[in-house]
Design a protein around this motif. Sequence first.
Motif, PDB file in Angstrom:
ATOM      1  N   LYS A 169       0.831  -1.207   0.000  1.00  8.54           N
ATOM      2  CA  LYS A 169       0.000   0.000   0.000  1.00  8.54           C
ATOM      3  C   LYS A 169       0.868   1.260   0.000  1.00  8.54           C
ATOM      4  O   LYS A 169       0.593   2.212  -0.738  1.00  8.54           O
ATOM      5  N   VAL A 170       1.907   1.283   0.822  1.00  4.36           N
ATOM      6  CA  VAL A 170       2.795   2.448   0.888  1.00  4.36           C
ATOM      7  C   VAL A 170       3.514   2.642  -0.436  1.00  4.36           C
ATOM      8  O   VAL A 170       3.648   3.769  -0.924  1.00  4.36           O
ATOM      9  N   GLY A 176       2.427   1.821  -3.352  1.00  7.17           N
ATOM     10  CA  GLY A 176       1.443   2.336  -4.297  1.00  7.17           C
ATOM     11  C   GLY A 176       1.213   3.833  -4.129  1.00  7.17           C
ATOM     12  O   GLY A 176       1.114   4.571  -5.107  1.00  7.17           O
ATOM     13  N   VAL A 177       1.149   4.286  -2.894  1.00  4.19           N
ATOM     14  CA  VAL A 177       0.973   5.715  -2.634  1.00  4.19           C
ATOM     15  C   VAL A 177       2.185   6.495  -3.123  1.00  4.19           C
ATOM     16  O   VAL A 177       2.045   7.564  -3.730  1.00  4.19           O
ATOM     17  N   LEU A 178       3.380   5.974  -2.893  1.00  2.67           N
ATOM     18  CA  LEU A 178       4.591   6.660  -3.360  1.00  2.67           C
ATOM     19  C   LEU A 178       4.637   6.737  -4.884  1.00  2.67           C
ATOM     20  O   LEU A 178       5.032   7.765  -5.440  1.00  2.67           O
ATOM     21  N   LYS A 190       2.040   6.837  -6.874  1.00  2.09           N
ATOM     22  CA  LYS A 190       1.043   7.841  -7.272  1.00  2.09           C
ATOM     23  C   LYS A 190       1.582   9.255  -7.061  1.00  2.09           C
ATOM     24  O   LYS A 190       1.373  10.137  -7.896  1.00  2.09           O
ATOM     25  N   LEU A 191       2.270   9.479  -5.944  1.00  2.00           N
ATOM     26  CA  LEU A 191       2.845  10.803  -5.699  1.00  2.00           C
ATOM     27  C   LEU A 191       3.904  11.150  -6.736  1.00  2.00           C
ATOM     28  O   LEU A 191       3.970  12.294  -7.210  1.00  2.00           O
ATOM     29  N   TRP A 251       2.139  12.116  -9.978  1.00  3.78           N
ATOM     30  CA  TRP A 251       1.584  13.468  -9.900  1.00  3.78           C
ATOM     31  C   TRP A 251       2.684  14.509 -10.038  1.00  3.78           C
ATOM     32  O   TRP A 251       2.508  15.527 -10.719  1.00  3.78           O
TER      33      TRP A 251
END
Length: 51
Positions: free
Chosen positions: A18-19, A21-23, A25-26, A29
């Motif tokens: 999960k972490v 995946g968030v990284l 996405k960041l 962006w």
Amino acid sequence: MNWVAIVLVVLGVWLAIKVAGVLVKLLLWAAAIAALWWFIHPYLGLPLLPV
């Protein structure tokens, strides 16, 4: 290994995914914003690197 250790290992792997995946996405962006700035900065009369 008892069942508590197995649950903790599975939970740790799930949280790590999960972490990550968030990284990702960041980072995507940030790349999109940098590309947008690279395209529009000449039309706005602004420098490439704002300092």
